[in-house]
Design a protein around this motif. Structure first.
Motif, PDB file in Angstrom:
ATOM      1  N   GLU A  12      39.910  50.643  47.726  1.00  9.73           N
ATOM      2  CA  GLU A  12      40.139  50.621  49.177  1.00  9.73           C
ATOM      3  C   GLU A  12      38.913  50.053  49.894  1.00  9.73           C
ATOM      4  N   PHE A  13      37.732  50.479  49.452  1.00 11.18           N
ATOM      5  CA  PHE A  13      36.512  49.943  50.058  1.00 11.18           C
ATOM      6  C   PHE A  13      36.422  48.437  49.858  1.00 11.18           C
ATOM      7  N   VAL A  14      36.668  47.978  48.641  1.00 12.51           N
ATOM      8  CA  VAL A  14      36.574  46.548  48.336  1.00 12.51           C
ATOM      9  C   VAL A  14      37.534  45.741  49.203  1.00 12.51           C
ATOM     10  N   ASP A  15      38.757  46.235  49.332  1.00 10.54           N
ATOM     11  CA  ASP A  15      39.751  45.523  50.154  1.00 10.54           C
ATOM     12  C   ASP A  15      39.295  45.444  51.611  1.00 10.54           C
ATOM     13  N   THR A  16      38.795  46.552  52.144  1.00  9.69           N
ATOM     14  CA  THR A  16      38.342  46.578  53.536  1.00  9.69           C
ATOM     15  C   THR A  16      37.146  45.668  53.737  1.00  9.69           C
ATOM     16  N   PHE A  17      36.207  45.738  52.811  1.00  9.62           N
ATOM     17  CA  PHE A  17      35.006  44.909  52.886  1.00  9.62           C
ATOM     18  C   PHE A  17      35.391  43.429  52.900  1.00  9.62           C
ATOM     19  N   GLN A  18      36.223  43.028  51.950  1.00 17.27           N
ATOM     20  CA  GLN A  18      36.563  41.612  51.842  1.00 17.27           C
ATOM     21  C   GLN A  18      37.455  41.132  52.985  1.00 17.27           C
ATOM     22  N   ASP A  19      38.234  42.032  53.554  1.00 18.34           N
ATOM     23  CA  ASP A  19      39.077  41.653  54.689  1.00 18.34           C
ATOM     24  C   ASP A  19      38.264  41.404  55.957  1.00 18.34           C
ATOM     25  N   THR A  20      37.049  41.939  56.017  1.00 18.97           N
ATOM     26  CA  THR A  20      36.241  41.829  57.240  1.00 18.97           C
ATOM     27  C   THR A  20      34.964  41.020  57.019  1.00 18.97           C
ATOM     28  N   ILE A  21      34.937  40.224  55.970  1.00 21.54           N
ATOM     29  CA  ILE A  21      33.765  39.391  55.671  1.00 21.54           C
ATOM     30  C   ILE A  21      33.533  38.361  56.773  1.00 21.54           C
ATOM     31  N   VAL A  22      32.273  38.169  57.134  1.00 24.87           N
ATOM     32  CA  VAL A  22      31.863  37.066  58.003  1.00 24.87           C
ATOM     33  C   VAL A  22      31.439  35.920  57.077  1.00 24.87           C
ATOM     34  N   PRO A  23      32.144  34.772  57.104  1.00 24.24           N
ATOM     35  CA  PRO A  23      31.873  33.710  56.128  1.00 24.24           C
ATOM     36  C   PRO A  23      30.430  33.231  56.118  1.00 24.24           C
ATOM     37  N   SER A 264      35.479  35.893  44.047  1.00 22.22           N
ATOM     38  CA  SER A 264      34.649  35.591  42.880  1.00 22.22           C
ATOM     39  C   SER A 264      33.639  36.692  42.566  1.00 22.22           C
ATOM     40  N   LEU A 265      33.291  37.513  43.567  1.00 24.39           N
ATOM     41  CA  LEU A 265      32.307  38.575  43.363  1.00 24.39           C
ATOM     42  C   LEU A 265      32.920  39.966  43.475  1.00 24.39           C
ATOM     43  N   THR A 266      34.222  40.059  43.303  1.00 26.67           N
ATOM     44  CA  THR A 266      34.891  41.349  43.456  1.00 26.67           C
ATOM     45  C   THR A 266      34.328  42.393  42.493  1.00 26.67           C
ATOM     46  N   ASN A 267      34.104  42.017  41.251  1.00 27.62           N
ATOM     47  CA  ASN A 267      33.590  42.989  40.278  1.00 27.62           C
ATOM     48  C   ASN A 267      32.185  43.457  40.642  1.00 27.62           C
ATOM     49  N   VAL A 268      31.344  42.546  41.106  1.00 22.79           N
ATOM     50  CA  VAL A 268      29.989  42.917  41.521  1.00 22.79           C
ATOM     51  C   VAL A 268      30.051  43.844  42.728  1.00 22.79           C
ATOM     52  N   LEU A 269      30.986  43.573  43.650  1.00 21.47           N
ATOM     53  CA  LEU A 269      31.143  44.421  44.831  1.00 21.47           C
ATOM     54  C   LEU A 269      31.576  45.828  44.417  1.00 21.47           C
ATOM     55  N   ARG A 270      32.496  45.924  43.468  1.00 22.37           N
ATOM     56  CA  ARG A 270      32.917  47.239  42.969  1.00 22.37           C
ATOM     57  C   ARG A 270      31.721  48.007  42.406  1.00 22.37           C
ATOM     58  N   GLN A 271      30.965  47.340  41.552  1.00 21.03           N
ATOM     59  CA  GLN A 271      29.819  47.988  40.923  1.00 21.03           C
ATOM     60  C   GLN A 271      28.778  48.385  41.959  1.00 21.03           C
ATOM     61  N   SER A 272      28.576  47.537  42.945  1.00 20.38           N
ATOM     62  CA  SER A 272      27.592  47.825  43.994  1.00 20.38           C
ATOM     63  C   SER A 272      27.971  49.073  44.765  1.00 20.38           C
ATOM     64  N   TYR A 273      29.235  49.176  45.115  1.00 29.04           N
ATOM     65  CA  TYR A 273      29.698  50.347  45.872  1.00 29.04           C
ATOM     66  C   TYR A 273      29.627  51.608  45.013  1.00 29.04           C
ATOM     67  N   ASP A 274      30.038  51.498  43.751  1.00 30.54           N
ATOM     68  CA  ASP A 274      29.991  52.661  42.868  1.00 30.54           C
ATOM     69  C   ASP A 274      28.560  53.140  42.653  1.00 30.54           C
TER      70      ASP A 274
END
Length: 302
Positions: A12-23, A264-274
Protein backbone atom coordinates in the motif's frame (compact mmCIF):
# COMPACT_ATOMS: atom_id res chain seq x y z
CA UNK A 1 10.41 2.57 16.47
CA UNK A 2 9.53 4.86 13.55
CA UNK A 3 7.99 8.29 13.98
CA UNK A 4 5.34 7.54 11.35
CA UNK A 5 1.86 7.62 12.87
CA UNK A 6 0.44 5.70 9.95
CA UNK A 7 2.47 2.73 8.76
CA UNK A 8 0.49 1.07 5.98
CA UNK A 9 1.43 -2.37 4.63
CA UNK A 10 4.41 -2.27 2.30
CA UNK A 11 2.49 -2.72 -0.95
CA UNK A 12 0.00 0.00 0.00
CA UNK A 13 2.84 2.37 0.83
CA UNK A 14 4.63 1.62 -2.45
CA UNK A 15 1.47 2.22 -4.47
CA UNK A 16 0.79 5.53 -2.71
CA UNK A 17 4.39 6.66 -3.02
CA UNK A 18 4.59 5.90 -6.73
CA UNK A 19 1.18 7.43 -7.44
CA UNK A 20 2.34 10.77 -6.00
CA UNK A 21 5.88 10.93 -7.41
CA UNK A 22 7.14 14.29 -8.65
CA UNK A 23 9.03 13.42 -11.88
CA UNK A 24 11.66 16.14 -11.50
CA UNK A 25 12.47 18.79 -8.92
CA UNK A 26 13.66 21.28 -11.55
CA UNK A 27 10.99 23.86 -12.48
CA UNK A 28 10.74 24.84 -16.14
CA UNK A 29 12.05 28.31 -15.30
CA UNK A 30 15.33 26.72 -14.16
CA UNK A 31 15.64 24.08 -16.87
CA UNK A 32 18.33 26.24 -18.49
CA UNK A 33 20.46 28.59 -16.39
CA UNK A 34 20.29 31.56 -18.76
CA UNK A 35 21.82 33.98 -16.29
CA UNK A 36 24.72 31.63 -15.73
CA UNK A 37 25.22 31.21 -19.47
CA UNK A 38 25.31 34.95 -20.08
CA UNK A 39 27.69 35.38 -17.15
CA UNK A 40 30.03 32.80 -18.67
CA UNK A 41 29.94 34.53 -22.05
CA UNK A 42 30.79 37.81 -20.33
CA UNK A 43 33.53 36.07 -18.36
CA UNK A 44 35.17 35.05 -21.65
CA UNK A 45 34.71 38.41 -23.40
CA UNK A 46 38.44 39.01 -23.62
CA UNK A 47 38.97 35.60 -25.25
CA UNK A 48 36.08 36.19 -27.64
CA UNK A 49 37.43 39.55 -28.77
CA UNK A 50 40.89 38.07 -29.29
CA UNK A 51 39.70 35.15 -31.40
CA UNK A 52 37.53 37.46 -33.53
CA UNK A 53 40.75 39.18 -34.62
CA UNK A 54 41.68 35.90 -36.33
CA UNK A 55 38.59 35.81 -38.52
CA UNK A 56 39.41 35.31 -42.21
CA UNK A 57 43.15 34.74 -41.80
CA UNK A 58 45.10 31.82 -43.30
CA UNK A 59 45.53 28.52 -41.46
CA UNK A 60 49.11 29.30 -40.51
CA UNK A 61 48.18 32.79 -39.33
CA UNK A 62 45.34 31.33 -37.27
CA UNK A 63 47.63 28.80 -35.60
CA UNK A 64 50.29 31.41 -34.86
CA UNK A 65 47.62 33.79 -33.56
CA UNK A 66 46.32 31.17 -31.11
CA UNK A 67 49.88 30.38 -30.03
CA UNK A 68 50.55 34.07 -29.45
CA UNK A 69 47.40 34.41 -27.35
CA UNK A 70 48.35 31.39 -25.25
CA UNK A 71 51.91 32.64 -24.72
CA UNK A 72 50.66 36.08 -23.65
CA UNK A 73 47.82 34.84 -21.46
CA UNK A 74 47.79 35.84 -17.81
CA UNK A 75 45.61 32.79 -17.08
CA UNK A 76 46.63 30.14 -19.61
CA UNK A 77 44.14 27.52 -18.44
CA UNK A 78 41.21 29.89 -18.86
CA UNK A 79 42.15 30.44 -22.53
CA UNK A 80 42.55 26.69 -23.09
CA UNK A 81 39.18 26.01 -21.47
CA UNK A 82 37.50 28.64 -23.64
CA UNK A 83 38.89 27.28 -26.89
CA UNK A 84 37.71 23.75 -26.10
CA UNK A 85 34.33 24.83 -24.75
CA UNK A 86 33.69 26.58 -28.06
CA UNK A 87 34.31 23.15 -29.61
CA UNK A 88 31.93 21.46 -27.16
CA UNK A 89 34.59 19.82 -24.99
CA UNK A 90 34.91 20.38 -21.24
CA UNK A 91 37.28 18.70 -18.84
CA UNK A 92 40.95 18.25 -18.01
CA UNK A 93 42.14 16.80 -21.30
CA UNK A 94 41.33 16.24 -24.95
CA UNK A 95 41.84 12.77 -26.46
CA UNK A 96 41.65 11.57 -30.04
CA UNK A 97 43.05 8.85 -32.27
CA UNK A 98 46.17 10.98 -32.62
CA UNK A 99 46.86 11.19 -28.89
CA UNK A 100 45.99 12.84 -25.59
CA UNK A 101 46.43 16.52 -24.72
CA UNK A 102 46.47 17.00 -20.94
CA UNK A 103 45.57 20.58 -20.16
CA UNK A 104 47.49 20.85 -16.90
CA UNK A 105 50.73 19.63 -18.51
CA UNK A 106 50.22 21.93 -21.50
CA UNK A 107 49.48 24.91 -19.26
CA UNK A 108 52.62 24.24 -17.24
CA UNK A 109 54.75 24.04 -20.38
CA UNK A 110 53.32 27.24 -21.86
CA UNK A 111 53.73 29.08 -18.58
CA UNK A 112 57.38 27.98 -18.61
CA UNK A 113 57.81 29.68 -22.00
CA UNK A 114 57.54 26.65 -24.30
CA UNK A 115 56.08 28.11 -27.50
CA UNK A 116 56.18 24.70 -29.21
CA UNK A 117 53.57 23.43 -26.72
CA UNK A 118 51.39 26.45 -27.47
CA UNK A 119 51.77 25.92 -31.20
CA UNK A 120 51.08 22.17 -30.92
CA UNK A 121 47.84 22.90 -29.06
CA UNK A 122 46.92 25.61 -31.57
CA UNK A 123 47.48 23.10 -34.38
CA UNK A 124 45.06 20.59 -32.87
CA UNK A 125 42.48 23.31 -32.20
CA UNK A 126 42.64 24.38 -35.83
CA UNK A 127 42.41 20.77 -36.98
CA UNK A 128 39.35 20.09 -34.81
CA UNK A 129 37.59 23.03 -36.40
CA UNK A 130 38.02 26.13 -34.27
CA UNK A 131 38.98 28.22 -37.30
CA UNK A 132 35.92 27.01 -39.19
CA UNK A 133 33.68 28.18 -36.34
CA UNK A 134 35.38 31.58 -36.17
CA UNK A 135 35.04 32.10 -39.92
CA UNK A 136 31.54 30.69 -40.43
CA UNK A 137 29.58 31.46 -37.25
CA UNK A 138 28.78 34.28 -34.89
CA UNK A 139 31.15 33.23 -32.13
CA UNK A 140 28.98 34.52 -29.28
CA UNK A 141 25.83 32.85 -30.57
CA UNK A 142 27.74 29.65 -31.25
CA UNK A 143 29.28 29.68 -27.78
CA UNK A 144 25.86 30.33 -26.26
CA UNK A 145 24.52 27.31 -28.12
CA UNK A 146 27.38 25.13 -26.87
CA UNK A 147 26.70 26.22 -23.29
CA UNK A 148 23.01 25.38 -23.68
CA UNK A 149 24.05 21.94 -24.91
CA UNK A 150 26.25 21.47 -21.87
CA UNK A 151 23.29 22.21 -19.60
CA UNK A 152 22.29 18.53 -19.70
CA UNK A 153 25.31 17.83 -17.49
CA UNK A 154 24.64 20.83 -15.26
CA UNK A 155 21.06 19.67 -14.69
CA UNK A 156 22.33 16.56 -12.91
CA UNK A 157 23.62 18.77 -10.10
CA UNK A 158 20.69 21.18 -10.38
CA UNK A 159 18.26 18.30 -9.79
CA UNK A 160 19.77 17.70 -6.36
CA UNK A 161 20.05 21.40 -5.55
CA UNK A 162 16.41 22.09 -6.43
CA UNK A 163 15.24 19.05 -4.48
CA UNK A 164 17.17 20.08 -1.39
CA UNK A 165 15.62 23.55 -1.66
CA UNK A 166 12.12 22.04 -1.77
CA UNK A 167 12.84 19.75 1.17
CA UNK A 168 14.45 22.63 3.07
CA UNK A 169 11.24 24.62 2.68
CA UNK A 170 9.24 21.70 4.07
CA UNK A 171 11.53 21.25 7.08
CA UNK A 172 11.54 25.01 7.74
CA UNK A 173 7.73 24.98 7.74
CA UNK A 174 7.75 22.10 10.23
CA UNK A 175 10.24 23.95 12.44
CA UNK A 176 8.03 27.05 12.39
CA UNK A 177 4.99 24.97 13.25
CA UNK A 178 6.80 23.50 16.25
CA UNK A 179 7.87 26.95 17.40
CA UNK A 180 4.28 28.14 17.13
CA UNK A 181 3.29 25.14 19.25
CA UNK A 182 5.66 26.29 22.00
CA UNK A 183 8.75 24.18 21.33
CA UNK A 184 12.22 25.71 21.41
CA UNK A 185 13.26 24.39 18.01
CA UNK A 186 16.09 25.36 15.70
CA UNK A 187 16.89 24.11 12.20
CA UNK A 188 20.30 23.67 10.61
CA UNK A 189 21.45 22.58 7.15
CA UNK A 190 24.52 20.50 6.31
CA UNK A 191 24.95 19.61 9.96
CA UNK A 192 27.72 17.25 11.10
CA UNK A 193 27.21 15.19 14.22
CA UNK A 194 29.28 12.51 15.93
CA UNK A 195 27.70 9.20 16.86
CA UNK A 196 27.26 8.67 20.57
CA UNK A 197 29.57 5.67 20.75
CA UNK A 198 33.28 4.86 20.79
CA UNK A 199 33.69 4.72 17.01
CA UNK A 200 34.67 8.38 16.66
CA UNK A 201 32.70 8.46 13.41
CA UNK A 202 30.68 11.44 12.24
CA UNK A 203 27.77 11.95 9.87
CA UNK A 204 26.85 15.06 7.87
CA UNK A 205 23.12 15.30 7.18
CA UNK A 206 21.19 17.60 4.87
CA UNK A 207 18.94 19.02 7.61
CA UNK A 208 18.72 18.79 11.37
CA UNK A 209 16.14 19.86 13.96
CA UNK A 210 17.17 20.68 17.51
CA UNK A 211 15.11 21.10 20.65
CA UNK A 212 16.72 23.17 23.40
CA UNK A 213 20.01 22.86 21.46
CA UNK A 214 19.80 19.05 21.54
CA UNK A 215 19.72 17.15 18.25
CA UNK A 216 16.33 15.49 17.85
CA UNK A 217 15.76 14.73 14.17
CA UNK A 218 17.86 14.52 10.99
CA UNK A 219 16.74 14.52 7.36
CA UNK A 220 18.43 13.29 4.20
CA UNK A 221 17.12 14.42 0.81
CA UNK A 222 17.74 12.70 -2.54
CA UNK A 223 15.98 12.85 -5.91
CA UNK A 224 16.39 10.33 -8.70
CA UNK A 225 15.39 11.18 -12.24
CA UNK A 226 16.59 7.81 -13.51
CA UNK A 227 17.03 4.38 -11.96
CA UNK A 228 20.27 2.50 -11.50
CA UNK A 229 22.30 1.15 -8.60
CA UNK A 230 22.69 4.42 -6.68
CA UNK A 231 19.31 4.33 -4.82
CA UNK A 232 20.03 0.77 -3.67
CA UNK A 233 23.45 1.82 -2.35
CA UNK A 234 21.91 4.81 -0.58
CA UNK A 235 19.21 2.59 0.95
CA UNK A 236 21.80 0.32 2.54
CA UNK A 237 23.79 3.28 3.80
CA UNK A 238 20.76 5.07 5.23
CA UNK A 239 19.46 1.93 6.90
CA UNK A 240 22.76 1.75 8.78
CA UNK A 241 22.64 5.47 9.62
CA UNK A 242 19.00 5.28 10.77
CA UNK A 243 19.79 2.49 13.23
CA UNK A 244 22.74 4.38 14.70
CA UNK A 245 20.75 7.60 14.95
CA UNK A 246 17.90 5.85 16.72
CA UNK A 247 20.40 4.34 19.16
CA UNK A 248 21.26 7.96 20.00
CA UNK A 249 17.53 8.81 20.41
CA UNK A 250 17.62 10.83 17.18
CA UNK A 251 14.94 10.30 14.55
CA UNK A 252 16.10 9.70 10.98
CA UNK A 253 13.91 10.72 8.02
CA UNK A 254 14.61 10.08 4.36
CA UNK A 255 12.78 12.29 1.85
CA UNK A 256 13.21 11.17 -1.72
CA UNK A 257 11.37 11.56 -5.01
CA UNK A 258 11.75 11.58 -8.79
CA UNK A 259 10.67 9.41 -11.69
CA UNK A 260 13.59 7.08 -11.01
CA UNK A 261 11.40 5.62 -8.24
CA UNK A 262 8.79 4.47 -10.74
CA UNK A 263 8.41 0.80 -11.61
CA UNK A 264 12.12 0.11 -12.20
CA UNK A 265 12.93 0.76 -8.52
CA UNK A 266 9.86 -0.83 -6.95
CA UNK A 267 11.88 -3.53 -5.17
CA UNK A 268 14.35 -0.99 -3.77
CA UNK A 269 11.42 1.14 -2.58
CA UNK A 270 9.90 -1.87 -0.80
CA UNK A 271 13.18 -2.65 0.92
CA UNK A 272 13.70 1.00 1.85
CA UNK A 273 10.30 1.24 3.51
CA UNK A 274 10.70 -2.09 5.30
CA UNK A 275 14.12 -1.06 6.63
CA UNK A 276 13.73 2.64 7.35
CA UNK A 277 9.93 3.21 7.48
CA UNK A 278 10.35 6.97 8.00
CA UNK A 279 10.48 7.38 4.23
CA UNK A 280 8.53 10.11 2.43
CA UNK A 281 8.23 11.62 -1.02
CA UNK A 282 7.57 15.35 -1.35
CA UNK A 283 3.80 14.90 -1.28
CA UNK A 284 3.99 12.76 1.85
CA UNK A 285 6.47 15.17 3.43
CA UNK A 286 3.87 17.90 2.99
CA UNK A 287 0.77 15.95 4.04
CA UNK A 288 2.04 13.46 6.63
CA UNK A 289 5.45 14.46 7.96
CA UNK A 290 4.40 17.62 9.88
CA UNK A 291 1.98 15.65 12.09
CA UNK A 292 4.49 12.82 12.47
CA UNK A 293 7.25 15.17 13.60
CA UNK A 294 5.03 17.10 16.01
CA UNK A 295 3.89 13.85 17.62
CA UNK A 296 7.52 12.77 17.88
CA UNK A 297 8.40 15.99 19.69
CA UNK A 298 5.46 15.40 22.02
CA UNK A 299 6.27 11.77 22.87
CA UNK A 300 10.10 11.82 22.48
CA UNK A 301 9.77 8.23 21.21
CA UNK A 302 12.24 6.99 18.63
Amino acid sequence: MPIRQRCPPTEEFVDTFQDTIVPSSIPSSRFIDWDGIEDEIENYERQIEAILDLEGVSESEFVEGLADALMNADDTRKWIDFYFEVLGERGNKYSALEGVWKFYDIQRSIDAGDRESARSLADILQEIGLQYIVDEADIRDHFRGMLVGMESHARKNRQGECFEELVGEQIANIANRLVDAGYNVQMDAEYTTAYNDESGQKKTVDFALFEDDELRLVVEANAYKVGGSKPSEIRRSYNHVAKRMRNDDVAFVWITDGQGWAKSLTNVLRQSYDDITDLYNLHQAETELPDDVERFFETKEV
